[in-house]
Design an enzyme around this catalytic site. Structure first.
Site, PDB file in Angstrom:
ATOM      1  N   LYS A 183       0.998  -1.235  -0.009  1.00 55.88           N
ATOM      2  CA  LYS A 183       0.022   0.252   0.318  1.00 55.88           C
ATOM      3  C   LYS A 183       1.259   1.337   0.166  1.00 55.88           C
ATOM      4  O   LYS A 183       2.241   1.168  -0.063  1.00 55.88           O
ATOM      5  CB  LYS A 183      -0.939  -0.042   0.857  1.00 55.88           C
ATOM      6  CG  LYS A 183      -0.125   0.562   2.760  1.00 55.88           C
ATOM      7  CD  LYS A 183      -1.322  -0.458   3.754  1.00 55.88           C
ATOM      8  CE  LYS A 183      -0.725  -0.830   5.074  1.00 55.88           C
ATOM      9  NZ  LYS A 183      -0.571   0.432   5.837  1.00 55.88           N
ATOM     10  N   TYR A 195      16.343  29.990   6.986  1.00 54.39           N
ATOM     11  CA  TYR A 195      15.238  30.237   7.447  1.00 54.39           C
ATOM     12  C   TYR A 195      15.052  31.296   8.302  1.00 54.39           C
ATOM     13  O   TYR A 195      15.584  29.967   9.794  1.00 54.39           O
ATOM     14  CB  TYR A 195      14.130  29.779   6.748  1.00 54.39           C
ATOM     15  CG  TYR A 195      13.469  29.613   5.513  1.00 54.39           C
ATOM     16  CD1 TYR A 195      12.941  30.827   4.971  1.00 54.39           C
ATOM     17  CD2 TYR A 195      13.446  28.909   4.678  1.00 54.39           C
ATOM     18  CE1 TYR A 195      13.007  31.620   3.645  1.00 54.39           C
ATOM     19  CE2 TYR A 195      13.649  29.084   3.364  1.00 54.39           C
ATOM     20  CZ  TYR A 195      13.076  30.259   2.790  1.00 54.39           C
ATOM     21  OH  TYR A 195      12.306  30.523   1.010  1.00 54.39           O
TER      22      TYR A 195
HETATM   23  C1  LIG Z   1      -3.823  -5.108   8.212  1.00 48.39           C
HETATM   24  C2  LIG Z   1      -2.007  -4.744   8.216  1.00 48.39           C
HETATM   25  N1  LIG Z   1      -1.280  -6.152   7.722  1.00 48.39           N
HETATM   26  C3  LIG Z   1      -0.390  -5.416   7.733  1.00 48.39           C
HETATM   27  C4  LIG Z   1       0.389  -4.691   7.765  1.00 48.39           C
HETATM   28  C5  LIG Z   1       1.882  -4.431   7.057  1.00 48.39           C
HETATM   29  O1  LIG Z   1       3.005  -3.812   8.630  1.00 48.39           O
HETATM   30  P1  LIG Z   1       4.029  -3.597   8.769  1.00 48.39           P
HETATM   31  O2  LIG Z   1       4.814  -2.451   7.699  1.00 48.39           O
HETATM   32  O3  LIG Z   1       4.246  -3.143  10.000  1.00 48.39           O
HETATM   33  O4  LIG Z   1       4.285  -5.173   8.358  1.00 48.39           O
HETATM   34  C6  LIG Z   1      -0.414  -3.212   7.647  1.00 48.39           C
HETATM   35  C7  LIG Z   1      -0.433  -2.024   8.163  1.00 48.39           C
HETATM   36  O5  LIG Z   1      -0.474  -0.465   7.828  1.00 48.39           O
HETATM   37  C8  LIG Z   1      -1.696  -3.416   8.147  1.00 48.39           C
HETATM   38  O6  LIG Z   1      -2.401  -2.225   7.873  1.00 48.39           O
END
Ligand SMILES: Cc1ncc(COP(=O)(O)O)c(C=O)c1O
Length: 382
Positions: free
Chosen positions: A34, A260
Site C-alpha cells: 500500500k 530560514y
Molecule cells: C492490516 C495490516 N497488516 C499488515 C500491515 C503491514 O505492517 P508492517 O509494515 O508493520 O509490516 C499493515 C500496515 O499498516 C496493516 O494495516
C-alpha cells in the site's frame, strides 16, 4: 548534476523477502504494498515481489492502487485491507478479483444484498483483538462466519485476521492481552479455516502468531519494525537510498547564521554544503540540526532549517565540492569506505538507516518512506 533521486535496490527487496521466508517458513506471504509500496513504486515492487510466486498475494488499502496493479498485468490475489467502502464498488471488486477484508456489519449487509456480481468474492474477516481500530468484536465472530458462509456472493471460507497494536515493543502488556483474545477466537473457528495475525513486527517477535498467512510490509523494504533491533541486526537490507547532489558550497565565519529564521549560528568558521533536497521532495522539515547525511561514506550534520528544495550540511574542514552526492538514507556507495560504519550485513558500504533519520525528525520510518514526493526520480537497480 541531478537534484533528488531514489535508488531502489531490488536485490535488497529479494533479500528481505528471503528473510521473511526464513523467519516464517510455514506461512504464505501477503506482501503489503500500500501507499505506493511504502514509497518505493507500486508496480515495480509488485512485479518484483510476485515473480517466481515469491509472495502468494499483495495487500493494499485503496481500490485505486489495486486497479493500477491489475492494469499493469499483475494477476495474483490482491487483498483490500480496509475492504470496500460503498456497495457500488462490489461489481468492480468481483470483476477485478479483489479480496475485501470485512470488518463491519454494514459491509456484511452490502455483501448480502448485492446482486449480479460477475463472481463470488473471496473475503477476509477481521476481528478486533484489542487494537480498537478495525474489526468486529470477538463475540460477533460466530454469527459473521455463519452469515458469510450462507452468502452466495462469498466464495469459500473467510480467512480470519486480526492486527497487533504494540508488537514493536515486545514487553508491552497489550501484547499479552491480544494474544489471549486471538487464542480464544482461534478456539472458536474450525481448524480448517485459515488465519492471519502477523505484520512485520509480529512475525519477528511472536512467531507463534505467524499462522497461515503473514502480512509483512516495512521489513520487506529493509527497515526495522521493532524497537530493540536495527535493520542490520535483523539482517534486513535497505531497499531505498535517497540521494541528492551537493549543488553549492560556501565558507562562513564564526557567528554567521544559516537558513530560514536564522535558526542556526555557526560557532566557528566552517564550510557548508547545500544539498538539493527539501520538504518539497518529502524530506522531513522537522529533521533537527544534527540529523546525519552521508557524503563519501562520512556523516555530516544538517544545520539550520530544512527548506522546500534544499538543506544545508556542515562540512567542517572537508574538501567536498559541488557535484558530490549526498545520501539522506540508505547505502552510500561513495569513495571513503575507510570510515565504514556498517555491520557485516551491509556490503561494507556506509549505511544510514531510515529509522535513524526518522528519530531525528520525531517520526517513524513508515512516514518518511511513503512521503517521497512525485518530483523525485526513481531508478531501479539489482
Ligand atoms: C492490516 C495490516 N497488516 C499488515 C500491515 C503491514 O505492517 P508492517 O509494515 O508493520 O509490516 C499493515 C500496515 O499498516 C496493516 O494495516
Amino acid at each position: 548534476m541531478r537534484s533528488a533521486w531514489a535508488r531502489i535496490d531490488l536485490g535488497g527487496l529479494r533479500h528481505n523477502m528471503a528473510r521473511v521466508k526464513q523467519l516464517a517458513p510455514h506461512s504464505r506471504i501477503l506482501g503489503i504494498v500500500k501507499a505506493n509500496a511504502y514509497g518505493h513504486g507500486l508496480v515495480e515492487i509488485a512485479r518484483a515481489l510476485t515473480e517466481h510466486d515469491s509472495v502468494a498475494a499483495l495487500g493494499l488499502a485503496r481500490i485505486n492502487e489495486a486497479l493500477r496493479l491489475r492494469q499493469a498485468g499483475i494477476s495474483c490475489p490482491i487483498v483490500l485491507l480496509e475492504g470496500f467502502f460503498d456497495a457500488h464498488e462490489l461489481p468492480l471488486l468481483a470483476a477485478s478479483q479483489l479480496q475485501p477484508v470485512i470488518h463491519t456489519e454494514q459491509q456484511l449487509q452490502m455483501l448480502e444484498r448485492a446482486s449480479g456480481l460477475s463472481a463470488p468474492l473471496k473475503v477476509w474477516l477481521k476481528v478486533d483483538s484489542g487494537m480498537h481500530r478495525l474489526g468486529i468484536a470477538p463475540q460477533q465472530l460466530a454469527a459473521f462466519q455463519q452469515r458469510l458462509r450462507a452468502c452466495d456472493n462469498v466464495a469459500g471460507e473467510p480467512i480470519l485476521m486480526s492486527h497487533m497494536a504494540c508488537a514493536d515493543e515486545r514487553g508491552h502488556a497489550q501484547n499479552t492481552h491480544q494474544q489471549a483474545v486471538i487464542a480464544s477466537i482461534r478456539a472458536l473457528t474450525p481448524p480448517s479455516s485459515l488465519a492471519s495475525f502477523a505484520n512485520s513486527a509480529t512475525l519477528i517477535q511472536f512467531p507463534e502468531l505467524q499462522a497461515d498467512w503473514v502480512r509483512p510490509g516495512l521489513m520487506l523494504y529493509g527497515a526495522s519494525p521493532v524497537a530493540e533491533k536495527n535493520a542490520a541486526e535483523l539482517d534486513l537490507k535497505p531497499v531505498m537510498t535517497l540521494c541528492a547532489s551537493v549543488i553549492a558550497t560556501r565558507d562562513i565565519k564564526a557567528g554567521e547564521a544559516v537558513g530560514y529564521g536564522a535558526h542556526w549560528v555557526s560557532r566557528q568558521a566552517t564550510r557548508l554544503g547545500v544539498v538539493a533536497i527539501g520538504y518539497g521532495d518529502g524530506y522531513p522539515r522537522h529533521a533537527r540540526t544534527g540529523t546525519p547525511v552521508l557524503i563519501n561514506g562520512k556523516r555530516y550534520p544538517i544545520v539550520g532549517r530544512v527548506s522546500m528544495d534544499m538543506l544545508t550540511v556542515d562540512l567542517g574542514d572537508d574538501d567536498i565540492e559541488a557535484g558530490a552526492t549526498a545520501v539522506l538514507w540508505g547505502l552510500d556507495r561513495g569513495l571513503d569506505t575507510s570510515r565504514d560504519e556498517t555491520s557485516e550485513h551491509s556490503d561494507s558500504r556506509a549505511v544510514l538507516h531510515v529509522e535513524e533519520v526518522a528519530a531525528f525528525a520525531d517520526t517513524i520510518a513508515y512516514e518518511l518512506l511513503c512521503n517521497i514526493a512525485q518530483r523525485v526520480d526513481y531508478e531501479y537497480v539489482e
